[in-house]
Design a protein around this motif. Structure first.
Motif, short mmCIF file in Angstrom:
data_model
loop_
_atom_site.label_atom_id
_atom_site.label_comp_id
_atom_site.label_asym_id
_atom_site.label_seq_id
_atom_site.Cartn_x
_atom_site.Cartn_y
_atom_site.Cartn_z
N ALA A 1 4.78 12.66 -2.45
CA ALA A 1 5.25 13.28 -1.29
C ALA A 1 6.56 12.66 -0.58
O ALA A 1 6.50 11.59 -0.72
CB ALA A 1 4.02 13.55 -0.23
N TRP A 2 7.37 13.66 -0.06
CA TRP A 2 8.38 13.09 0.83
C TRP A 2 7.85 12.34 1.90
O TRP A 2 8.68 11.29 2.37
CB TRP A 2 9.45 14.27 1.05
CG TRP A 2 10.47 14.62 -0.05
CD1 TRP A 2 10.30 15.80 -0.73
CD2 TRP A 2 11.50 14.02 -0.60
NE1 TRP A 2 11.27 15.82 -1.75
CE2 TRP A 2 11.93 14.80 -1.69
CE3 TRP A 2 11.85 12.66 -0.44
CZ2 TRP A 2 13.21 14.31 -2.57
CZ3 TRP A 2 13.12 12.31 -1.19
CH2 TRP A 2 13.49 13.21 -2.33
N TYR B 1 0.75 -1.12 -0.03
CA TYR B 1 0.01 -0.02 0.05
C TYR B 1 0.90 1.21 -0.09
O TYR B 1 0.66 2.22 -0.82
CB TYR B 1 -0.97 0.21 1.16
CG TYR B 1 -1.56 1.45 1.26
CD1 TYR B 1 -2.62 1.89 0.48
CD2 TYR B 1 -1.34 2.11 2.34
CE1 TYR B 1 -3.28 2.92 0.48
CE2 TYR B 1 -1.93 3.54 2.37
CZ TYR B 1 -2.75 3.85 1.60
OH TYR B 1 -3.21 5.15 1.86
N ILE B 2 2.03 1.45 0.76
CA ILE B 2 2.58 2.42 0.87
C ILE B 2 3.61 2.27 -0.45
O ILE B 2 3.92 3.59 -0.80
CB ILE B 2 3.42 2.54 2.02
CG1 ILE B 2 2.69 2.29 3.42
CG2 ILE B 2 4.40 3.74 2.38
CD1 ILE B 2 3.43 2.08 4.72
N ALA B 3 4.02 1.48 -0.73
CA ALA B 3 4.72 1.58 -2.16
C ALA B 3 3.84 2.06 -3.20
O ALA B 3 4.47 2.71 -4.09
CB ALA B 3 5.26 -0.01 -2.46
N SER B 4 2.65 1.84 -3.23
CA SER B 4 1.74 2.32 -4.43
C SER B 4 1.73 3.85 -4.38
O SER B 4 1.14 4.31 -5.35
CB SER B 4 0.45 1.84 -4.07
OG SER B 4 -0.20 1.98 -2.90
N ARG B 5 1.98 4.34 -3.26
CA ARG B 5 2.11 5.75 -3.13
C ARG B 5 3.29 6.54 -3.36
O ARG B 5 3.69 7.54 -3.17
CB ARG B 5 1.58 6.25 -1.63
CG ARG B 5 0.51 5.68 -1.20
CD ARG B 5 -0.90 5.69 -2.06
NE ARG B 5 -1.42 7.23 -2.06
CZ ARG B 5 -2.17 7.62 -3.03
NH1 ARG B 5 -2.57 6.79 -3.95
NH2 ARG B 5 -2.41 9.05 -2.99
N ASN B 6 4.37 5.58 -3.88
CA ASN B 6 5.79 6.20 -4.29
C ASN B 6 5.89 5.78 -5.69
O ASN B 6 5.15 4.84 -6.29
CB ASN B 6 6.73 5.41 -3.23
CG ASN B 6 6.54 6.31 -1.92
OD1 ASN B 6 7.31 7.27 -1.87
ND2 ASN B 6 6.01 5.64 -1.15
N ASN B 7 6.95 6.13 -6.42
CA ASN B 7 7.66 5.65 -7.53
C ASN B 7 8.68 4.40 -7.58
O ASN B 7 9.15 4.44 -6.55
CB ASN B 7 7.99 6.85 -8.63
CG ASN B 7 9.33 7.48 -8.10
OD1 ASN B 7 10.24 6.83 -7.56
ND2 ASN B 7 9.36 8.76 -7.97
N VAL B 8 8.56 3.59 -8.61
CA VAL B 8 9.39 2.54 -8.52
C VAL B 8 10.93 3.04 -8.26
O VAL B 8 11.46 2.27 -7.52
CB VAL B 8 9.58 1.79 -9.86
CG1 VAL B 8 10.34 0.67 -9.97
CG2 VAL B 8 8.05 1.15 -10.18
N PHE B 9 11.43 3.91 -8.82
CA PHE B 9 12.83 4.32 -8.51
C PHE B 9 12.92 4.28 -7.14
O PHE B 9 14.24 4.03 -6.70
CB PHE B 9 13.09 5.45 -9.35
CG PHE B 9 14.60 6.04 -9.13
CD1 PHE B 9 15.63 5.41 -9.42
CD2 PHE B 9 15.05 7.01 -8.15
CE1 PHE B 9 17.04 5.67 -9.32
CE2 PHE B 9 16.16 7.60 -7.97
CZ PHE B 9 17.46 6.73 -8.61
N ASP B 10 12.30 5.34 -6.54
CA ASP B 10 12.42 5.44 -5.02
C ASP B 10 12.39 4.24 -4.32
O ASP B 10 12.91 3.99 -3.06
CB ASP B 10 11.50 6.63 -4.43
CG ASP B 10 11.74 7.92 -5.12
OD1 ASP B 10 12.57 8.42 -5.32
OD2 ASP B 10 10.53 8.57 -4.91
N GLY C 1 9.46 8.34 10.15
CA GLY C 1 8.47 7.95 8.97
C GLY C 1 7.23 7.26 9.54
O GLY C 1 6.13 7.13 8.80
N ALA C 2 7.44 6.72 10.73
CA ALA C 2 6.20 6.00 11.29
C ALA C 2 4.98 7.04 11.72
O ALA C 2 4.10 6.42 11.88
CB ALA C 2 6.70 5.04 12.32
N LEU C 3 5.61 7.91 12.09
CA LEU C 3 4.37 8.91 12.42
C LEU C 3 3.79 9.97 11.54
O LEU C 3 3.00 10.85 11.75
CB LEU C 3 5.19 9.89 13.41
CG LEU C 3 5.71 9.20 14.83
CD1 LEU C 3 6.38 10.00 15.89
CD2 LEU C 3 4.71 8.43 15.72
#
Length: 382
Positions: free
Chosen positions: A180-181, A30-39, A376-378
């Protein structure tokens, strides 16, 4: 180096895998889906490297203290002065509380899986899961190593089945983009959490009788297989479900896409993941209790196990405050481990496990990684 049993290399590796594998890896997609593959790829490599350094440092700290768990290492290399015993007692209580809360979460999860699968009462499910899992730990390190080994084999088989099923179901659309970062930090945090097996490292040190080459190999391979499982589950889910991944967990989303039979596979995988984490954590806590109180392994096992069931049955693990406090304790423990490790290196002619990678710059990197994971957890995912 005193140990109740000797482990094979595969058993030691499996203990590292079993401790790390848990519900966390099912949350990564789920969290990966909110990022791009390179990151994603950069974070996978970065987290593995930093976590490997941390685990090697813990291994060397334990090795320098005869295979002891954290609290005894803290007594020898961190706590000083007239308040040494008080600080050790406080650390024992805080660390014990943190592990108990985590294990009660595994019991709660096991009860939920059995309730959903078999339709039995939630509390009865928790009790069944607890008795079945706790009995393995009752018989000690060797049996835990054997069960971890077979559980890892079954989990790998489940992953292969899921990959095959996802390819048959067809590819879903996945838009790889930076959002987002905060999402990047959240992904770093969940992967770091999913790869962590820090409290099982002393078991590996003792079980392998201080064999440095095998200790390094078991830790590197164990965390590497955990990383491989995370990568496979993440990219299989993204391939199968695409951007429609929800917070319900990877298996739930894949079940909805592929078909109901995947839920059975999911139940098995979830129970194995929860059980392996339960075994590793309660075995570690049993050893901590034994080192501090000298009650014998069986009584220490009871003190390490029964409170976990009590908290799970009372439903206390649902309180967000408990979970947050447990995570803070784990971060403080991680920082304390590095400080103790720094002291344990002094005066030694050779630093056996880490070598130059245990020097101060690398210690700073590990502490920074731990703090970033906490932040990151917060952070809220957008």
């Amino acid at each position: 180096m005193k140990s109740e049993a000797k482990l094979t290399f595969f058993e030691a590796t499996s203990i590292i895998i079993g401790h790390g594998v848990g519900a966390g890896i099912l949350s990564v997609p789920y969290i990966a889906s909110r990022n791009n593959v390179f990151d994603m790829c950069v974070i996978f490599v970065l987290v593995y490297g930093i976590n490997l350094l941390l685990h090697f440092m813990i291994a060397e700290l334990s090795y320098n203290n005869g295979g002891m768990q954290f609290i005894k290492c803290f007594e020898n290399d961190l706590f000083i002065g007239k308040y040494k015993k008080i600080m050790a007692a406080a650390a024992f209580i805080l660390l014990g509380f943190s592990v108990i809360v985590n294990v009660s979460g595994f019991i709660t999860g096991g009860g939920a899986v059995l309730e959903s699968w078999l339709g039995i009462d939630y509390r009865i499910g928790m009790s069944i899961f607890f008795v079945a899992a706790a009995l393995v730990v009752f018989f000690g390190l060797k049996l835990v190593g054997i069960f971890e080994k077979f559980a890892v084999i079954f989990m790998l088989a489940v992953i292969v089945i899921l990959i095959g099923a996802s390819f048959k179901s067809g590819r879903a659309d996945f838009a790889s983009k930076f959002i987002a970062w905060g999402n990047v930090l959240a992904l770093y945090s969940i992967i770091s959490f999913s790869l962590s097996a820090v409290m099982s490292v002393p078991q590996v040190v003792k079980g392998l009788d201080g064999n440095i080459k095998k200790i390094r190999g078991a830790i590197a391979l164990g965390t590497g297989i955990n990383l491989m499982l995370i990568v496979l589950i993440t990219f299989t889910t993204l391939y199968c479900v695409g951007n429609n991944v929800t917070q319900n967990g990877a298996i739930v989303d894949m079940s909805a896409k592929i078909g109901g039979w995947v839920s059975i596979i999911g139940y098995i995988f979830s129970l194995l993941a929860l059980a392996t984490s339960f075994w590793a954590n309660t075995l570690n806590l049993r050893d901590v209790v034994e080192e501090q109180l000298s009650l014998g392994n069986k009584k220490s096992w009871l003190l390490a196990s029964i409170p976990c069931l009590g908290i799970a049955l009372l439903g206390l693990t649902s309180f967000v405050g408990f979970a947050r406090l447990a995570s803070v304790v784990q971060v403080l423990t991680g920082v304390g481990v590095i400080l103790a490790y720094n002291h344990s290196r002094k005066g030694k002619k050779e630093n056996t496990i880490c070598g130059k990678f245990g020097s101060i710059p690398f210690q700073i990197i590990v502490i920074a990684g731990s703090l970033i994971a906490t932040v990151g957890a917060l952070i809220k995912i957008v």
